[in-house]
Write a protein that holds these residues in place. Structure first.
Motif, PDB file in Angstrom:
ATOM      1  N   LEU A 245      51.113  33.553  49.819  1.00  0.00           N
ATOM      2  CA  LEU A 245      50.074  34.529  50.161  1.00  0.00           C
ATOM      3  C   LEU A 245      50.477  35.944  49.760  1.00  0.00           C
ATOM      4  CD1 LEU A 245      48.727  33.390  53.653  1.00  0.00           C
ATOM      5  CD2 LEU A 245      47.683  33.105  51.422  1.00  0.00           C
ATOM      6  N   LEU A 246      51.728  36.292  49.955  1.00  0.00           N
ATOM      7  CA  LEU A 246      52.166  37.641  49.576  1.00  0.00           C
ATOM      8  C   LEU A 246      52.094  37.838  48.064  1.00  0.00           C
ATOM      9  CD1 LEU A 246      55.188  38.189  51.981  1.00  0.00           C
ATOM     10  CD2 LEU A 246      52.917  39.224  52.113  1.00  0.00           C
ATOM     11  N   ALA A 247      52.309  36.765  47.318  1.00  0.00           N
ATOM     12  CA  ALA A 247      52.194  36.862  45.861  1.00  0.00           C
ATOM     13  C   ALA A 247      50.741  37.031  45.429  1.00  0.00           C
ATOM     14  CB  ALA A 247      52.790  35.625  45.202  1.00  0.00           C
ATOM     15  N   ARG A 248      49.805  36.676  46.315  1.00  0.00           N
ATOM     16  CA  ARG A 248      48.377  36.713  45.965  1.00  0.00           C
ATOM     17  C   ARG A 248      47.589  37.672  46.835  1.00  0.00           C
ATOM     18  NH1 ARG A 248      46.925  32.356  42.827  1.00  0.00           N
ATOM     19  NH2 ARG A 248      48.536  30.771  42.520  1.00  0.00           N
ATOM     20  N   PRO A 252      40.905  38.602  45.814  1.00  0.00           N
ATOM     21  CA  PRO A 252      39.815  38.847  46.775  1.00  0.00           C
ATOM     22  C   PRO A 252      39.812  37.909  47.974  1.00  0.00           C
ATOM     23  CG  PRO A 252      39.001  39.039  44.540  1.00  0.00           C
ATOM     24  CD  PRO A 252      40.406  38.563  44.431  1.00  0.00           C
ATOM     25  N   ARG A 253      39.951  36.564  47.746  1.00  0.00           N
ATOM     26  CA  ARG A 253      39.860  35.663  48.905  1.00  0.00           C
ATOM     27  C   ARG A 253      41.004  35.863  49.886  1.00  0.00           C
ATOM     28  NH1 ARG A 253      39.569  32.065  44.395  1.00  0.00           N
ATOM     29  NH2 ARG A 253      37.514  31.158  44.586  1.00  0.00           N
ATOM     30  N   VAL A 254      42.198  36.155  49.373  1.00  0.00           N
ATOM     31  CA  VAL A 254      43.338  36.367  50.258  1.00  0.00           C
ATOM     32  C   VAL A 254      43.224  37.716  50.951  1.00  0.00           C
ATOM     33  CG1 VAL A 254      45.851  36.610  50.356  1.00  0.00           C
ATOM     34  CG2 VAL A 254      44.823  34.877  48.869  1.00  0.00           C
ATOM     35  N   LYS A 255      42.876  38.744  50.200  1.00  0.00           N
ATOM     36  CA  LYS A 255      42.749  40.093  50.761  1.00  0.00           C
ATOM     37  C   LYS A 255      41.697  40.129  51.858  1.00  0.00           C
ATOM     38  CE  LYS A 255      42.055  44.871  49.246  1.00  0.00           C
ATOM     39  NZ  LYS A 255      41.790  45.742  48.050  1.00  0.00           N
ATOM     40  N   ASP A 256      40.568  39.498  51.609  1.00  0.00           N
ATOM     41  CA  ASP A 256      39.495  39.482  52.595  1.00  0.00           C
ATOM     42  C   ASP A 256      39.910  38.726  53.854  1.00  0.00           C
ATOM     43  OD1 ASP A 256      36.556  39.664  53.434  1.00  0.00           O
ATOM     44  OD2 ASP A 256      36.845  37.495  53.361  1.00  0.00           O
ATOM     45  N   PHE A 257      40.565  37.589  53.689  1.00  0.00           N
ATOM     46  CA  PHE A 257      41.006  36.801  54.838  1.00  0.00           C
ATOM     47  C   PHE A 257      42.010  37.590  55.676  1.00  0.00           C
ATOM     48  CE2 PHE A 257      44.189  33.683  56.474  1.00  0.00           C
ATOM     49  CZ  PHE A 257      43.396  33.120  57.462  1.00  0.00           C
ATOM     50  N   MET A 258      42.984  38.205  55.025  1.00  0.00           N
ATOM     51  CA  MET A 258      43.974  38.997  55.749  1.00  0.00           C
ATOM     52  C   MET A 258      43.314  40.125  56.539  1.00  0.00           C
ATOM     53  SD  MET A 258      47.193  39.426  53.120  1.00  0.00           S
ATOM     54  CE  MET A 258      48.469  38.173  52.981  1.00  0.00           C
ATOM     55  N   ALA A 259      42.354  40.803  55.921  1.00  0.00           N
ATOM     56  CA  ALA A 259      41.690  41.935  56.569  1.00  0.00           C
ATOM     57  C   ALA A 259      40.910  41.481  57.803  1.00  0.00           C
ATOM     58  CB  ALA A 259      40.769  42.642  55.576  1.00  0.00           C
TER      59      ALA A 259
END
Length: 410
Positions: A245-248, A252-259
């Motif tokens: 996850l940190l590599a990605r 958009p899908r990872v950034k949005d989920f984290m936010a």
């Protein structure tokens, strides 16, 4: 008799090479890709690399036996090293009868995640070790759900936790481990067995079903196996998921989920976020499985591959490249793309990192629940990121991740 110096040097080199290869998923996928495109290469390596060939090997347990894991089981007999048959079936039923619903494991993991994350956020330091400070205590607390919460709490750095970690390393590389690593595993096995037997009566009570209490030996054997297989593998999986996850994190899908997790006061109570977390867990482990390759004993001369185009001699071993099967274009569209909740040609492939059919890990669903709860907790830390430069972000002890330091902002 002590090994001669050249033999020790070769064994050390083999141990280091295998340990390093475990953490090179791109390299392993590349090798599997060549074997998929050039079947002769797979036959030369004695490896199953395509989805069809991997599943075919899993579905023929009498020809390709899990007894190949026996040299790794230094802590004692356990179902993963048993040949398929009546005993394996009976042992597996005993084990599965003790499991509560998978959601119960998630609840235990959520309790631990809340406690650990609150302690980190309230503490004076904004750097922590994902392994020792988070995943190890969380996995211990969560797995205790399988024992009626009868496992005593262990403080960070307790020797029991270290013994489980050393045994977990042996599970991966037992046959090629150096004598020093083998001895460390034997010492840890003795300590874990003694510890479990010292707590055997409350564990037997927890394992009683409908008034029937398993024998001391049945309970001890399976508790030892569940702990030293399940605990270090769960902790390592949590680290692999965060690595991916940190590599990605810019995607958009990872950034949005984290936010969305960070903005939520209680992400564990949100069914949609929890479902998405499970999707990220499975997709990250598809790309970085904790056991990217497995072995199987070949019981007799037999044909390999769905089309039977190859053969392998009895008395040898077949290498099962599950990481290749999980990136096979025949099984899914765009396997190189990170896509949580993706569609598979066969939906059973969603859990292929846990094995297949009757030999699939019995802890599959509990482990996914634990890891999803752990992930939701980690993403409640603002701007969680690497704490160290790229060349020392992850520290290894052979095949296991010894340390993985992360940071977050106030």
């Amino acid at each position: 008799m002590r090994e001669r110096c050249p033999a020790r040097a070769l064994r050390s080199l083999g141990y280091r090479g295998v340990s390093a290869a475990i953490h090179q998923p791109r390299l392993l996928r590349f090798i599997a890709w060549i074997a998929q495109k050039q079947p002769w290469f797979g036959h030369l390596l004695k490896a199953a690399a395509s989805r069809a060939d991997v599943v075919n090997a899993f579905e023929r347990p009498l020809a390709f036996s899990s007894t190949s894991h026996r040299p790794n089981l230094v802590a004692g007999d356990f179902i993963m090293g048993m040949e398929s048959g009546a005993r394996h079936t009976a042992e597996r039923r005993l084990l599965e009868a003790q499991f509560p619903q998978p959601e119960a494991f998630g609840q235990f993991a959520t309790e631990a995640a809340r406690t650990r994350i609150d302690a980190l956020r309230e503490g004076p330091v904004r750097v922590f070790d994902l392994i020792d400070d988070y995943m190890v205590p969380l996995a211990w607390h969560a797995i205790s759900g399988a024992f009626g919460a009868k496992l005593p709490p262990l403080p960070p750095g307790d020797s029991m936790l270290m013994n489980l970690r050393y045994l977990g390393a042996h599970l991966i590389v037992g046959p090629v481990a150096t004598e020093a690593v083998q001895q460390r595993a034997r010492d840890s096995a003795a300590e874990v067995n003694a510890w479990v037997r010292s707590h055997i009566e409350p564990l037997r009570e927890a394992w009683s079903v409908d008034g029937m209490t398993p024998s001391r030996e049945e309970v001890a054997r399976n508790v030892v196996g569940m702990l030293w297989v399940g605990h270090p593998a769960t902790a390592q999986s949590g680290a692999l998921i965060m690595q991916e996850l940190l590599a990605r994190r810019g995607e958009p899908r990872v950034k949005d989920f984290m936010a969305r997790v960070l903005a939520h006061d209680d992400p564990w109570s949100d069914a949609q976020l929890h479902g998405e977390a499970k999707g990220h867990v499975l997709e990250a482990l598809r790309l970085r499985p904790p056991f990217p390759i497995l072995t199987r004993d070949v019981r007799r001369d037999t044909l390999v591959g769905v089309d039977g185009s190859g053969s392998i001699d009895g008395g040898t071993r077949l290498t099962v490249m599950g990481i290749g099967a999980m990136s096979d274009p025949a099984a899914m569209r765009d396997p190189q793309v990170y896509r949580p909740g993706r569609k598979f040609v066969d939906e059973r492939d969603r859990y292929l990192m846990f094995g297949w059919g009757a030999r699939q890990c019995p802890g599959r669903d509990p482990v996914v629940e634990i890891l999803a709860s752990a992930l939701l907790g980690l993403l409640r830390l603002p701007d969680v990121a690497w704490a160290d430069p790229w060349w020392r972000r992850m520290q290894f002890d052979g095949p296991i991740i010894r340390s993985m330091r992360l940071r977050f902002r106030h």
